[in-house]
Design an enzyme around this catalytic site. Structure first.
Site, PDB file in Angstrom:
ATOM      1  N   GLY A 463       0.968  15.486  34.818  1.00 26.42           N
ATOM      2  CA  GLY A 463       1.831  15.740  35.965  1.00 26.42           C
ATOM      3  C   GLY A 463       2.674  16.973  35.716  1.00 26.42           C
ATOM      4  O   GLY A 463       3.510  17.353  36.533  1.00 26.42           O
ATOM      5  N   THR A 464       2.418  17.617  34.568  1.00 26.54           N
ATOM      6  CA  THR A 464       3.203  18.783  34.185  1.00 26.54           C
ATOM      7  C   THR A 464       2.769  20.046  34.925  1.00 26.54           C
ATOM      8  O   THR A 464       3.517  21.014  34.971  1.00 26.54           O
ATOM      9  CB  THR A 464       3.052  19.037  32.680  1.00 26.54           C
ATOM     10  OG1 THR A 464       1.656  19.022  32.370  1.00 26.54           O
ATOM     11  CG2 THR A 464       3.743  17.952  31.873  1.00 26.54           C
ATOM     12  N   ILE A 627       6.096  32.850  31.434  1.00 30.86           N
ATOM     13  CA  ILE A 627       6.085  31.669  32.291  1.00 30.86           C
ATOM     14  C   ILE A 627       4.930  31.807  33.287  1.00 30.86           C
ATOM     15  O   ILE A 627       4.858  32.776  34.039  1.00 30.86           O
ATOM     16  CB  ILE A 627       7.434  31.532  33.026  1.00 30.86           C
ATOM     17  CG1 ILE A 627       8.572  31.341  32.001  1.00 30.86           C
ATOM     18  CG2 ILE A 627       7.399  30.375  34.025  1.00 30.86           C
ATOM     19  CD1 ILE A 627       8.433  30.128  31.100  1.00 30.86           C
ATOM     20  N   LYS A 631       7.662  27.531  39.223  1.00 33.01           N
ATOM     21  CA  LYS A 631       7.983  26.246  39.851  1.00 33.01           C
ATOM     22  C   LYS A 631       7.648  25.079  38.919  1.00 33.01           C
ATOM     23  O   LYS A 631       8.496  24.216  38.663  1.00 33.01           O
ATOM     24  CB  LYS A 631       7.210  26.110  41.165  1.00 33.01           C
ATOM     25  CG  LYS A 631       7.561  24.859  41.948  1.00 33.01           C
ATOM     26  CD  LYS A 631       6.783  24.809  43.251  1.00 33.01           C
ATOM     27  CE  LYS A 631       7.671  25.162  44.425  1.00 33.01           C
ATOM     28  NZ  LYS A 631       6.931  25.113  45.705  1.00 33.01           N
ATOM     29  N   VAL A 700       7.007  24.615  27.293  1.00 34.13           N
ATOM     30  CA  VAL A 700       8.304  24.244  27.871  1.00 34.13           C
ATOM     31  C   VAL A 700       8.392  22.752  28.194  1.00 34.13           C
ATOM     32  O   VAL A 700       9.290  22.320  28.896  1.00 34.13           O
ATOM     33  CB  VAL A 700       8.630  25.076  29.130  1.00 34.13           C
ATOM     34  CG1 VAL A 700       8.761  26.543  28.772  1.00 34.13           C
ATOM     35  CG2 VAL A 700       7.584  24.870  30.222  1.00 34.13           C
ATOM     36  N   GLU A 702       9.114  20.162  26.339  1.00 31.54           N
ATOM     37  CA  GLU A 702      10.089  19.336  25.643  1.00 31.54           C
ATOM     38  C   GLU A 702      11.451  19.992  25.458  1.00 31.54           C
ATOM     39  O   GLU A 702      12.469  19.309  25.322  1.00 31.54           O
ATOM     40  CB  GLU A 702       9.514  18.920  24.285  1.00 31.54           C
ATOM     41  CG  GLU A 702       8.293  18.040  24.489  1.00 31.54           C
ATOM     42  CD  GLU A 702       7.531  17.763  23.215  1.00 31.54           C
ATOM     43  OE1 GLU A 702       7.483  16.605  22.812  1.00 31.54           O
ATOM     44  OE2 GLU A 702       6.979  18.700  22.619  1.00 31.54           O
TER      45      GLU A 702
END
Ligand code: MOS
Length: 735
Positions: A463-464, A627, A631, A700, A702
């Site tokens: 779901g990440t 990144i 979102k 990213v 954790e």
């Protein structure tokens, strides 16, 4: 990049490519699958924490309506243990003898025609025990202590000498409780044998590991096991191991020669799929009168189950967080009669950072230096253990940007110096250096006759946003628009992938996907290398770019042709290439591979009379390297921050001291933050693409959780003058 795109695909804040499937109910989670002829299973669990089963009576259950079989240690076959992985071996196989090692241990699996019949019959299984006194506490002298179980203890310089010469010494003991990672999606296993071939639907973060484990446990070749998990309803670490209930379901299906489905109950999610283990840490720092660290000593003890491995080096991260010449870290584990722990979002760091960033804060007050300034004063410009430059590190920028957005300069230095009516107001900050877990990964890319791309790997998406960001990377690397690329995962028959965990998958998989796509472009160029018909003959990857599925020469953009044209002329229906990534290669670059960094700024309000804590603002500034999607990455930080609020203020898995039973194993009793506990969360990314990995990404998943607890505790100190060293921080501790 050789492949270019008119609109940049990578980095864009795109919506999830799997969003429409999810909102229309077409995304199939493990429990959504059914196989014709399937039977249903229910588990029976031990009601003592230590001892032996002296008698187990299954006759009433066997006679109950619809029951097909009951398997206990008396009739279960001997099973091998799964293979060792980078995160330890899976727990020992269940039902191998009469011993009980924890409350809630599976002692039988009941299989019936319906789930209701299985659940009903499971209640009819009765067991008698010879109970031993359970070892349940970290300080129980009977607990076996594992020395340096992960080999991560560090020592540099001479801590004792440096500590003795320090002008200021601050120390403290910090405790963190058991927390339970408990995703909404109840874990489910559906096992189906066809001869020696096993098909498995399983709630796992690591299909390749489940495949390897089942092959070893059931003594079949790996390629006869296929694990499916296209979607999973959250993971947070639960899905990093092949749990005993998975083995039991597979065993039941083999015994019955029928498909068997098992869905855990919510209370079973507290005992059967891991938890963050409790820990106690002692940390001591010595510094100059102006706050420069001269010595740091960090020792931890955390809980591990009796015959299990769990990765939890709480202190290890302190070795690289600050530029301190004399450092000693020691991590120990105590064997207790508890359910098997597992990594829970930010394992070890979530606890270790709470101790480290609290004690740094204490030091700041002790020497009268601003808490932000003391962190910059001790900034680790290079990795102090490896003595190598970081592959990337923008933690200083995290602090600077965060201070600006938060308004840190408005902070009044004295604790308990700002008040609004009944509410004491405090500011806290914490820094985060997050080490990530890196592993090799493979991927495969195909262009079909219609010129569309298909890329896949045996990874999982919790779901990440893995489907989404890998579709972006594939599209960019292949030079295709998003809607002409499909990225697929969640099938162990695809090229092998590491776990969706340890904040490592995006980099491992992204690099493998990019490599596969580049290899595929090479394959096209090889195909036309001596093709008289091709405007691209003789070209290598460096000579071309791809736009909208058309490869063209860089020196003559009008000279080119499409993937589809090349395939058609060569009478091919598709072309496929494999790619791989290996972090070991990057490590040869003479730099310390960096994980993510972050700074957390928190404002709290504490009711001066009642001790109520309200978190009113959190600013998270994250260096996650490049990144891929603002979102989905931002959502990871938001979700992690909420998890951090839970760790700081709510989450506490309570074990009954007498029986070892988990006393709050429901969502009504195990507290987590609700909307009213969470303020608007400000998230911003800084930094540059990481130099140690081809795609430039860091993880990213954790980093967003880590640091929240310390920043909240530090803000509470600033608000109240009370230093709380034990989580969760509840109002009774503040009265
Ligand atoms: Mo995460 S605890 O590595 O799923």
């Amino acid at each position: 990049m050789t492949a270019t795109q008119s609109r940049p695909l990578v980095g864009a804040a795109l919506n999830r490519v799997d969003g429409p499937l999810k909102v229309s109910g077409q995304a199939h989670y493990p429990s959504d699958f059914d196989v014709p002829g399937q039977a249903h299973a229910a588990l029976v669990q031990s009601t003592i924490a230590a001892g032996r089963i002296t008698r187990i009576d299954t006759s009433a259950a066997e006679d109950a309506p619809g029951v097909l079989t009951v398997i206990t240690h008396l009739n279960a076959p001997r099973l091998d243990r799964g293979p060792m992985t980078g995160l330890g071996a899976s727990p020992p196989p269940p039902l191998q003898d009469d011993r009980i090692l924890h409350h809630g241990q599976h002692i039988a699996i009941v299989v019936a025609e319906t789930a209701e019949q299985a659940t009903d019959a499971a209640r009819l299984v009765t067991a008698e025990y010879q109970a031993d006194e359970a070892v349940l506490d970290l300080d129980d002298p009977r607990a076996q202590i594992l020395d340096n179980p992960w080999g991560l203890d560090t020592q540099r310089g001479d801590v004792a000498v440096a500590m003795a010469s320090a002008e200021v010494v601050v120390e403290g003991t910090f405790t963190t409780p058991d927390n339970t990672n408990n995703p909404l999606g109840l874990f489910c296993t559906l096992a189906h044998w066809d001869g020696d071939r096993l098909t498995l639907h399983d709630s796992t973060q690591w299909p390749s590991m489940v495949r390897a484990t089942m092959a070893q446990v059931f003594k079949v070749p790996e390629d006869s096991v296929r694990v499916h998990v296209p979607f999973i309803g959250g993971g947070f670490g639960n899905g990093l191991r092949a749990w005993p209930h998975v083995i039991l379901t597979v065993l039941a299906a083999r015994t019955l020669a029928r498909p068997v489905k098992l869905v855990l109950t919510r209370p079973q999610m507290f005992t059967s799929v891991g938890h963050r283990p409790e820990g106690v840490q002692h940390i001591k720092v010595g510094a100059t009168a102006t706050g420069e660290l001269v010595a740091l000593e960090h020792r931890s003890l955390s809980a591990v189950a009796m015959e299990d491995d769990d990765y939890e080096p709480l202190a290890a991260g302190s070795a690289v967080a600050y530029a301190c010449p004399n450092v000693l870290t020691r991590d120990r584990q105590a064997r207790l009669n508890i359910p098997n722990p597992t990594s829970m979002r930010g394992p070890a760091e979530a606890q270790g950072n709470f101790a480290l960033e609290s004690i740094i804060d204490e030091l700041a007050y002790a020497v009268g230096v601003d808490p932000l300034e003391i962190r910059l004063r001790n900034y680790a410009e290079i990795n102090p253990e490896a003595e190598l430059p970081w592959s990337s590190k923008a933690l200083r920028e995290c602090f600077e940007v965060g201070a600006e957005r938060f308004g840190w300069s408005q902070r009044s230095p004295e604790p308990r110096s700002r008040r609004d009516g009944d509410w004491l107001i405090g500011y806290g900050v914490a820094g985060v250096s997050y080490p990530w877990y890196q592993a090799p990964c493979q991927a495969r890319a195909t262009i079909s006759a219609d010129g569309n791309g298909y890329v896949r790997s045996a990874a999982a998406d919790l779901g990440t946003g893995t489907y989404t960001v890998m579709t972006q990377v594939s599209a960019e690397s292949l030079g295709l628009p998003l809607d002409r690329v499909r990225f697929d995962l969640g099938d162990s028959d695809m090229p092998i992938a590491p776990q969706a965990g340890g904040s490592g998958l995006t980099s491992a998989l992204g690099n493998a996907v990019q490599d596969a796509c580049r290899q595929l472009l090479d394959s096209f160029l090889t195909l036309v290398h001596e093709d008289e018909m091709s405007p691209l003959r003789g070209c290598t990857r460096a000579d071309v770019a791809v736009e909208d599925g058309r490869i063209h020469r860089l020196d003559a953009p009008l000279e080119g042709e499409t993937y589809a044209d090349i395939l058609a002329r060569h009478n091919l229906t598709e072309l496929t290439a494999d790619g791989a990534s290996d972090p070991g290669k990057a490590a040869d670059l003479g730099m310390a591979l960096a994980g993510a960094f972050g700074a957390k700024f928190v404002e709290v309000r504490v009711d001066a009379d009642l001790g109520l804590v309200r978190v009113t603002r959190i600013v998270s500034v994250i260096d996650g390297g490049r990144i891929l999607n603002e979102k989905t990455a931002g959502s990871q930080i938001v979700g992690g921050t909420v998890g951090g609020i839970g760790q700081a203020l709510f989450e506490d898995t309570v074990t009954d001291a007498g029986t070892g039973r988990i006393a709050n194993a429901t969502f009504g009793d195990y507290l987590i933050p609700v909307n009213g506990d969470v303020p608007d969360l400000d998230v911003v990314f800084v930094g540059a693409p990481d130099r140690g990995t081809p795609l430039g990404t860091k993880g990213v998943g954790e980093v967003g959780l880590v640091g929240v607890a310390a920043a909240i505790a530090n803000a509470i100190y600033h608000a109240t003058g009370r230093r709380i060293r034990s989580l969760p921080i509840t109002l009774d501790t503040l009265l």
